[in-house]
Design a protein around this motif. Sequence first.
Motif, PDB file in Angstrom:
ATOM      1  N   TYR A 137       0.840  -1.207   0.000  1.00 26.45           N
ATOM      2  CA  TYR A 137       0.000   0.000   0.000  1.00 26.45           C
ATOM      3  C   TYR A 137       0.872   1.253   0.000  1.00 26.45           C
ATOM      4  O   TYR A 137       0.630   2.211  -0.748  1.00 26.45           O
ATOM      5  CB  TYR A 137      -0.917  -0.021   1.223  1.00 26.45           C
ATOM      6  CG  TYR A 137      -1.766   1.226   1.379  1.00 26.45           C
ATOM      7  CD1 TYR A 137      -2.955   1.367   0.671  1.00 26.45           C
ATOM      8  CD2 TYR A 137      -1.371   2.265   2.228  1.00 26.45           C
ATOM      9  CE1 TYR A 137      -3.726   2.515   0.794  1.00 26.45           C
ATOM     10  CE2 TYR A 137      -2.131   3.410   2.363  1.00 26.45           C
ATOM     11  CZ  TYR A 137      -3.314   3.526   1.637  1.00 26.45           C
ATOM     12  OH  TYR A 137      -4.064   4.671   1.765  1.00 26.45           O
ATOM     13  N   GLU A 138       1.899   1.256   0.846  1.00 23.32           N
ATOM     14  CA  GLU A 138       2.786   2.417   0.943  1.00 23.32           C
ATOM     15  C   GLU A 138       3.569   2.613  -0.357  1.00 23.32           C
ATOM     16  O   GLU A 138       3.835   3.743  -0.766  1.00 23.32           O
ATOM     17  CB  GLU A 138       3.764   2.249   2.108  1.00 23.32           C
ATOM     18  CG  GLU A 138       3.116   2.196   3.489  1.00 23.32           C
ATOM     19  CD  GLU A 138       2.444   3.503   3.882  1.00 23.32           C
ATOM     20  OE1 GLU A 138       2.774   4.557   3.294  1.00 23.32           O
ATOM     21  OE2 GLU A 138       1.574   3.466   4.782  1.00 23.32           O
ATOM     22  N   LEU A 139       3.931   1.516  -1.007  1.00 21.44           N
ATOM     23  CA  LEU A 139       4.695   1.612  -2.250  1.00 21.44           C
ATOM     24  C   LEU A 139       3.871   2.258  -3.358  1.00 21.44           C
ATOM     25  O   LEU A 139       4.417   2.872  -4.281  1.00 21.44           O
ATOM     26  CB  LEU A 139       5.153   0.215  -2.671  1.00 21.44           C
ATOM     27  CG  LEU A 139       6.328   0.115  -3.650  1.00 21.44           C
ATOM     28  CD1 LEU A 139       7.592   0.721  -3.041  1.00 21.44           C
ATOM     29  CD2 LEU A 139       6.592  -1.335  -4.032  1.00 21.44           C
ATOM     30  N   ASN A 140       2.562   2.129  -3.282  1.00 22.31           N
ATOM     31  CA  ASN A 140       1.668   2.752  -4.264  1.00 22.31           C
ATOM     32  C   ASN A 140       1.475   4.244  -4.028  1.00 22.31           C
ATOM     33  O   ASN A 140       0.899   4.935  -4.865  1.00 22.31           O
ATOM     34  CB  ASN A 140       0.304   2.066  -4.245  1.00 22.31           C
ATOM     35  CG  ASN A 140       0.298   0.776  -5.028  1.00 22.31           C
ATOM     36  OD1 ASN A 140       0.911   0.686  -6.076  1.00 22.31           O
ATOM     37  ND2 ASN A 140      -0.389  -0.228  -4.517  1.00 22.31           N
ATOM     38  N   ASP A 141       1.936   4.732  -2.882  1.00 24.64           N
ATOM     39  CA  ASP A 141       1.821   6.152  -2.539  1.00 24.64           C
ATOM     40  C   ASP A 141       2.925   6.912  -3.274  1.00 24.64           C
ATOM     41  O   ASP A 141       4.097   6.826  -2.912  1.00 24.64           O
ATOM     42  CB  ASP A 141       1.953   6.321  -1.023  1.00 24.64           C
ATOM     43  CG  ASP A 141       1.705   7.762  -0.576  1.00 24.64           C
ATOM     44  OD1 ASP A 141       1.684   8.663  -1.447  1.00 24.64           O
ATOM     45  OD2 ASP A 141       1.550   7.985   0.642  1.00 24.64           O
ATOM     46  N   LYS A 191      11.178   7.667  -1.771  1.00 24.00           N
ATOM     47  CA  LYS A 191      12.350   6.980  -1.242  1.00 24.00           C
ATOM     48  C   LYS A 191      11.949   5.670  -0.565  1.00 24.00           C
ATOM     49  O   LYS A 191      10.934   5.607   0.131  1.00 24.00           O
ATOM     50  CB  LYS A 191      13.071   7.870  -0.226  1.00 24.00           C
ATOM     51  CG  LYS A 191      13.622   9.161  -0.818  1.00 24.00           C
ATOM     52  CD  LYS A 191      14.308   9.984   0.266  1.00 24.00           C
ATOM     53  CE  LYS A 191      14.862  11.284  -0.311  1.00 24.00           C
ATOM     54  NZ  LYS A 191      15.512  12.101   0.759  1.00 24.00           N
ATOM     55  N   LEU A 192      12.794   4.655  -0.753  1.00 25.03           N
ATOM     56  CA  LEU A 192      12.514   3.372  -0.124  1.00 25.03           C
ATOM     57  C   LEU A 192      12.543   3.464   1.393  1.00 25.03           C
ATOM     58  O   LEU A 192      11.818   2.742   2.074  1.00 25.03           O
ATOM     59  CB  LEU A 192      13.532   2.320  -0.590  1.00 25.03           C
ATOM     60  CG  LEU A 192      13.292   1.693  -1.955  1.00 25.03           C
ATOM     61  CD1 LEU A 192      14.304   0.589  -2.203  1.00 25.03           C
ATOM     62  CD2 LEU A 192      11.886   1.149  -2.085  1.00 25.03           C
ATOM     63  N   THR A 193      13.373   4.345   1.906  1.00 29.97           N
ATOM     64  CA  THR A 193      13.426   4.508   3.370  1.00 29.97           C
ATOM     65  C   THR A 193      12.082   4.991   3.902  1.00 29.97           C
ATOM     66  O   THR A 193      11.636   4.550   4.966  1.00 29.97           O
ATOM     67  CB  THR A 193      14.532   5.495   3.779  1.00 29.97           C
ATOM     68  OG1 THR A 193      14.416   6.696   2.981  1.00 29.97           O
ATOM     69  CG2 THR A 193      15.903   4.893   3.570  1.00 29.97           C
ATOM     70  N   ASP A 194      11.407   5.885   3.154  1.00 27.57           N
ATOM     71  CA  ASP A 194      10.092   6.385   3.581  1.00 27.57           C
ATOM     72  C   ASP A 194       9.073   5.244   3.611  1.00 27.57           C
ATOM     73  O   ASP A 194       8.274   5.134   4.544  1.00 27.57           O
ATOM     74  CB  ASP A 194       9.595   7.484   2.626  1.00 27.57           C
ATOM     75  CG  ASP A 194      10.451   8.742   2.673  1.00 27.57           C
ATOM     76  OD1 ASP A 194      11.135   8.945   3.699  1.00 27.57           O
ATOM     77  OD2 ASP A 194      10.432   9.497   1.696  1.00 27.57           O
ATOM     78  N   ALA A 215       7.418   3.767   7.070  1.00 28.70           N
ATOM     79  CA  ALA A 215       5.956   3.877   7.141  1.00 28.70           C
ATOM     80  C   ALA A 215       5.309   2.511   7.326  1.00 28.70           C
ATOM     81  O   ALA A 215       4.215   2.401   7.896  1.00 28.70           O
ATOM     82  CB  ALA A 215       5.415   4.542   5.878  1.00 28.70           C
ATOM     83  N   SER A 216       6.001   1.453   6.875  1.00 29.39           N
ATOM     84  CA  SER A 216       5.463   0.086   6.979  1.00 29.39           C
ATOM     85  C   SER A 216       5.897  -0.622   8.251  1.00 29.39           C
ATOM     86  O   SER A 216       5.458  -1.750   8.505  1.00 29.39           O
ATOM     87  CB  SER A 216       5.914  -0.747   5.767  1.00 29.39           C
ATOM     88  OG  SER A 216       5.584  -0.102   4.559  1.00 29.39           O
ATOM     89  N   GLY A 217       6.769   0.034   9.019  1.00 27.04           N
ATOM     90  CA  GLY A 217       7.188  -0.551  10.290  1.00 27.04           C
ATOM     91  C   GLY A 217       8.483  -1.335  10.243  1.00 27.04           C
ATOM     92  O   GLY A 217       8.826  -2.021  11.216  1.00 27.04           O
ATOM     93  N   ARG A 271       7.387  -1.524  -8.444  1.00 27.68           N
ATOM     94  CA  ARG A 271       6.556  -0.326  -8.638  1.00 27.68           C
ATOM     95  C   ARG A 271       6.523   0.094 -10.101  1.00 27.68           C
ATOM     96  O   ARG A 271       5.493   0.588 -10.580  1.00 27.68           O
ATOM     97  CB  ARG A 271       7.073   0.819  -7.767  1.00 27.68           C
ATOM     98  CG  ARG A 271       6.285   2.095  -7.962  1.00 27.68           C
ATOM     99  CD  ARG A 271       6.153   2.916  -6.711  1.00 27.68           C
ATOM    100  NE  ARG A 271       7.394   3.573  -6.338  1.00 27.68           N
ATOM    101  CZ  ARG A 271       7.495   4.386  -5.288  1.00 27.68           C
ATOM    102  NH1 ARG A 271       6.440   4.650  -4.521  1.00 27.68           N
ATOM    103  NH2 ARG A 271       8.649   4.949  -4.984  1.00 27.68           N
ATOM    104  N   GLU A 272       7.612  -0.099 -10.834  1.00 24.34           N
ATOM    105  CA  GLU A 272       7.644   0.259 -12.250  1.00 24.34           C
ATOM    106  C   GLU A 272       6.619  -0.499 -13.077  1.00 24.34           C
ATOM    107  O   GLU A 272       6.167  -0.035 -14.113  1.00 24.34           O
ATOM    108  CB  GLU A 272       9.041   0.015 -12.821  1.00 24.34           C
ATOM    109  CG  GLU A 272      10.087   1.000 -12.333  1.00 24.34           C
ATOM    110  CD  GLU A 272      11.490   0.598 -12.788  1.00 24.34           C
ATOM    111  OE1 GLU A 272      11.617  -0.488 -13.407  1.00 24.34           O
ATOM    112  OE2 GLU A 272      12.431   1.357 -12.505  1.00 24.34           O
ATOM    113  N   LYS A 273       6.247  -1.705 -12.598  1.00 27.51           N
ATOM    114  CA  LYS A 273       5.325  -2.562 -13.342  1.00 27.51           C
ATOM    115  C   LYS A 273       3.870  -2.322 -12.981  1.00 27.51           C
ATOM    116  O   LYS A 273       2.985  -2.891 -13.603  1.00 27.51           O
ATOM    117  CB  LYS A 273       5.671  -4.033 -13.095  1.00 27.51           C
ATOM    118  CG  LYS A 273       7.039  -4.446 -13.622  1.00 27.51           C
ATOM    119  CD  LYS A 273       7.301  -5.918 -13.354  1.00 27.51           C
ATOM    120  CE  LYS A 273       8.619  -6.362 -13.899  1.00 27.51           C
ATOM    121  NZ  LYS A 273       8.884  -7.808 -13.630  1.00 27.51           N
ATOM    122  N   ILE A 274       3.632  -1.557 -11.914  1.00 33.65           N
ATOM    123  CA  ILE A 274       2.253  -1.332 -11.463  1.00 33.65           C
ATOM    124  C   ILE A 274       1.485  -0.490 -12.479  1.00 33.65           C
ATOM    125  O   ILE A 274       1.984   0.517 -12.947  1.00 33.65           O
ATOM    126  CB  ILE A 274       2.229  -0.631 -10.082  1.00 33.65           C
ATOM    127  CG1 ILE A 274       2.855  -1.542  -9.027  1.00 33.65           C
ATOM    128  CG2 ILE A 274       0.796  -0.276  -9.690  1.00 33.65           C
ATOM    129  CD1 ILE A 274       2.984  -0.889  -7.675  1.00 33.65           C
TER     130      ILE A 274
END
Length: 257
Positions: free
Chosen positions: A213-217, A222-225, A229-231, A254-257
């Motif tokens: 879900y966070e990756l779709n935001d 940044k991957l760190t964010d 955010a995911s814990g 994410r590039e494939k979404i």
Amino acid sequence: MKVSQPNLKTEYKKLIHSVFVFESDTKETKNLPFYADGFPGIVFFHSEHPVTVFVGSESKVMDPVFVYGQTIEPIRIQIEGPFFFVMVQLFPAVVEETLKIPVVELTNSCWTISHSDWSSEPNFSLAIENKSSSLAAEALADFILKKGEKFQPDLILHACLEEILDLKGNCEIAKLSKKHGLSERTLQRRFQNYVGLTPKQFSTIIRFQASLYELNDVSKSKLTDVAYASGYADQSHFIRQFKTFTKQRPFRFREKI
């Protein structure tokens, strides 16, 4: 392809976690990707062509109604349109109590529901005749409701499961067991029999789902964010677990979404 998530009627909610509907009016072949989500489920689909499930290097042509269990490996379902594909996520104990399939035995596998067991239900045939995804979703939910009319959840284990979901997988199992008056070993044994996974495995999967879900935001570049955010404790831990479930690195995914 259209993807929707119908609202659940109140009477379904003690058995069903959620319902997803995939449908297409075109003749294109679609590949539906699925990843570990912590829930077994039941599927009802219709296509004029064979439907194949791919897990790793293995593949299997499926019957129209089948149950699937917990899985860690990514799953790909190849289906040619026009089609509807209804997936009902079940609370784990529902599978064993209502369909008489041991939830532990179902982990990483599928189980066909006999044609004679569902074909007599009128909405299944109506859904096929009318190519109606809404009738298909109703037929499958009603099928589970009828099978599970006497189902009673284990209140302690169901509460543990709900707490892990509410915390998006970021909970300490020791604190969870103490809160519900169980030793860690007892909780692990009972939870695995109830869910098909240990509490730690289930928590890990739910946290992974939160990261999707966070990756779709798009605001989180940044991957760190995404990781924080995911814990996850750090980016490397996040990448390692993400690759376990998807076989891909997060940004490539994410590039494939």
